[in-house]
Design an enzyme around this catalytic site. Structure first.
Site, PDB file in Angstrom:
ATOM      1  N   CYS A 121       0.703  -1.107   0.053  1.00 30.76           N
ATOM      2  CA  CYS A 121       0.027  -0.032  -0.140  1.00 30.76           C
ATOM      3  C   CYS A 121       0.764   1.257  -0.002  1.00 30.76           C
ATOM      4  CB  CYS A 121      -0.947  -0.088   1.341  1.00 30.76           C
ATOM      5  SG  CYS A 121      -1.866   1.428   1.177  1.00 30.76           S
ATOM      6  N   ARG A 123      -9.157  -3.780 -10.168  1.00 27.22           N
ATOM      7  CA  ARG A 123     -10.162  -2.566 -10.554  1.00 27.22           C
ATOM      8  C   ARG A 123     -11.216  -3.233 -11.827  1.00 27.22           C
ATOM      9  NH1 ARG A 123      -5.590   1.447 -11.861  1.00 27.22           N
ATOM     10  NH2 ARG A 123      -4.763  -0.493 -12.166  1.00 27.22           N
TER      11      ARG A 123
HETATM   12  C1  LIG Z   1      -9.620   1.493  -4.509  1.00 27.61           C
HETATM   13  C2  LIG Z   1      -8.387   0.697  -4.198  1.00 27.61           C
HETATM   14  C3  LIG Z   1      -8.146   0.011  -2.951  1.00 27.61           C
HETATM   15  C4  LIG Z   1      -7.086  -0.844  -3.082  1.00 27.61           C
HETATM   16  N1  LIG Z   1      -6.862  -1.397  -1.698  1.00 27.61           N
HETATM   17  C5  LIG Z   1      -5.933  -2.462  -1.300  1.00 27.61           C
HETATM   18  C6  LIG Z   1      -5.956  -3.161  -0.323  1.00 27.61           C
HETATM   19  O1  LIG Z   1      -6.711  -2.999   0.663  1.00 27.61           O
HETATM   20  N2  LIG Z   1      -4.875  -4.211  -0.027  1.00 27.61           N
HETATM   21  C7  LIG Z   1      -4.154  -4.324  -1.335  1.00 27.61           C
HETATM   22  O2  LIG Z   1      -3.169  -5.141  -1.030  1.00 27.61           O
HETATM   23  N3  LIG Z   1      -4.256  -3.494  -2.343  1.00 27.61           N
HETATM   24  C8  LIG Z   1      -4.856  -2.837  -2.597  1.00 27.61           C
HETATM   25  N4  LIG Z   1      -5.245  -2.063  -3.682  1.00 27.61           N
HETATM   26  C9  LIG Z   1      -4.418  -2.366  -4.804  1.00 27.61           C
HETATM   27  C10 LIG Z   1      -5.077  -3.637  -5.525  1.00 27.61           C
HETATM   28  O3  LIG Z   1      -5.192  -4.984  -4.989  1.00 27.61           O
HETATM   29  C11 LIG Z   1      -4.352  -4.003  -6.969  1.00 27.61           C
HETATM   30  O4  LIG Z   1      -2.990  -4.356  -6.354  1.00 27.61           O
HETATM   31  C12 LIG Z   1      -4.251  -2.955  -7.828  1.00 27.61           C
HETATM   32  O5  LIG Z   1      -5.398  -2.353  -8.094  1.00 27.61           O
HETATM   33  C13 LIG Z   1      -3.710  -3.251  -9.025  1.00 27.61           C
HETATM   34  O6  LIG Z   1      -4.528  -4.215  -9.554  1.00 27.61           O
HETATM   35  P1  LIG Z   1      -5.646  -3.952 -10.810  1.00 27.61           P
HETATM   36  O7  LIG Z   1      -4.809  -3.322 -12.055  1.00 27.61           O
HETATM   37  O8  LIG Z   1      -6.191  -5.330 -11.419  1.00 27.61           O
HETATM   38  O9  LIG Z   1      -6.704  -3.080 -10.403  1.00 27.61           O
HETATM   39  C14 LIG Z   1      -6.429  -0.890  -3.962  1.00 27.61           C
HETATM   40  C15 LIG Z   1      -6.492  -0.560  -5.209  1.00 27.61           C
HETATM   41  C16 LIG Z   1      -7.640   0.189  -5.250  1.00 27.61           C
HETATM   42  C17 LIG Z   1      -7.942   0.759  -6.564  1.00 27.61           C
END
Ligand SMILES: Cc1cc2nc3c(=O)[nH]c(=O)nc-3n(C[C@H](O)[C@H](O)[C@H](O)COP(=O)(O)O)c2cc1C
Length: 364
Positions: free
Chosen positions: A130, A258
């Site tokens: 994070c 996402r």
């Molecule tokens: C709104 C939001 C909240 C997120 N919260 C977390 C979380 O609680 N823990 C975590 O490890 N990653 C969190 N992430 C990151 C996602 O798990 C992921 O690694 C990131 O969105 C990239 O993947 P994607 O392109 O498929 O979205 C968050 C991302 C977004 C957009």
């Protein structure tokens, strides 16, 4: 991620035998089949969302939002209450991963152990990715810890010991900054500490969500691991892209965040593509609205109409995303305060055809 020239067979021909493109992934005793994981996302992946994903099918492992270990301990001591983010966790179907964050080994171990022994979750995941200020800079947790692979290893080792036999996993980014990418070192420390899998989001903390996920860097980690499965994450938005990711980057699993917030049926599309089956179509606008209202009802049952309406605004925007008229819908839905306003706005402005009054009243 970009996709080039993807056909979608579920197997790759390799000489005499056909090797599955994406065989089930093992995280300790947990079989993740298909090896496609729903990403933890704070503010989104609560029980209601997970229930929607589960009903639609196709995700091999679901995950909660990240939970502060310290918050868990203090809140329980002060109010005798558990964090809201544990909603559903005790009773919902498995497999289920719960993600925790902190930089204190005792806190992480204590909460990990509770989750493993009392809640009997399938996997305890630790957040080392994070980049958000409150967590990384202020609390010196999440991605802040990536600068010290040894410390990451020590934290993981403590939690592994406390949770045994429940598997412990870690979620990281490539590093803190573009100049200090050290995901290989961190992944090795995590493996040496006894973790059962690692997920790597192909950006650095400094990147936040800018640019694109660097899957080459993710793939480079694989030869440095002895046994621990590697799960790649970042920017996968379609079943074809997932098929291509498995083909090109050789990760043991992928994680989707996402893209599945507004299209939770993406997982079943991916599952079909990986099995070489026809990909189920996207939901129609009318089906999507039905799903949205079902999602809303799950939130109402838990939080009551007022809080659920406010919470649902963000999901509703995600459901509409990419459809013509989404912008206008977003403008209106961002203002709704009551269930009546919410239904009215969905009925009038959700992109696509209007719902019948009958189908709306059924959901009331
Ligand atoms: C709104 C939001 C909240 C997120 N919260 C977390 C979380 O609680 N823990 C975590 O490890 N990653 C969190 N992430 C990151 C996602 O798990 C992921 O690694 C990131 O969105 C990239 O993947 P994607 O392109 O498929 O979205 C968050 C991302 C977004 C957009």
């Amino acid at each position: 991620m970009t996709t080039r020239g993807v056909s979608a067979p579920g197997t790759e021909s390799s000489g005499a035998s056909d090797v599955p493109l994406a065989p089930p992934l093992r995280i300790g005793p947990v079989v993740v089949d298909p090896p496609v994981l729903q990403a933890p996302m704070a503010g989104f992946t609560n029980y209601a969302y997970r229930q929607i994903v589960r009903e639609l099918g196709g995700a091999g492992l679901l995950a909660t939002e990240m939970i502060s270990a310290r918050g868990f301990v203090y809140r329980e001591a002060r109010d005798g209450e558990l964090p809201d983010r544990l909603w559903g966790v005790r009773d919902e179907p498995r497999p289920l991963a719960v993600q925790i964050w902190d930089n204190d080994p005792d806190m992480l171990a204590a909460v990990g152990q509770r989750l493993a022994q009392e809640f009997r979750v399938s996997v305890v995941d630790i957040n080392f990715g994070c980049p958000v200020r409150n967590i990384a800079q202020r609390a010196r947790s999440g991605s802040y810890l990536l600068r010290e692979p040894e410390r990451v290893g020590q934290l993981v080792a403590r939690v592994v010991e406390a949770c045994r036999p429940t598997p412990v996993t870690a979620k990281i980014r490539l590093g803190c900054t573009r100049d200090t990418i050290n995901a290989i070192d961190v992944a090795q420390a995590v493996e040496d500490a006894g973790a059962a899998a690692i997920t790597v989001h192909g950006r650095t903390a400094q990147d936040m969500f800018r640019g694109s996920a660097d899957w080459q860097r993710i793939a480079q980690i694989k030869p440095h691991l002895r046994r621990m499965p590697l799960i790649g994450n970042g920017d996968l938005t379609t079943a074809a892209e997932v098929v291509e990711a498995f083909r090109r980057y050789g990760t043991d699993g992928v994680m989707i965040g996402r893209a599945a917030l507004g299209r939770p049926w993406l997982f079943r599309q991916i599952q079909a593509a990986l099995a070489g089956q026809p990909i189920p179509p996207d939901l129609t606008p009318a089906q999507e609205r039905e799903l949205l209202m079902h999602h809303y009802q799950l939130l109402v049952q838990r939080f009551g109409p007022t809080r659920a309406t406010v919470l649902m605004r963000r999901y509703a925007c995600r459901y509409a995303l990419g459809r013509p008229g989404a912008r206008m819908f977003r403008t209106y839905v961002s203002e709704v305060r009551t269930p009546e306003e919410f239904r009215e706005v969905v009925l009038r402005y959700f992109p696509g055809q209007a719902l019948s009054a009958d189908s709306l009243s059924k959901r009331r």
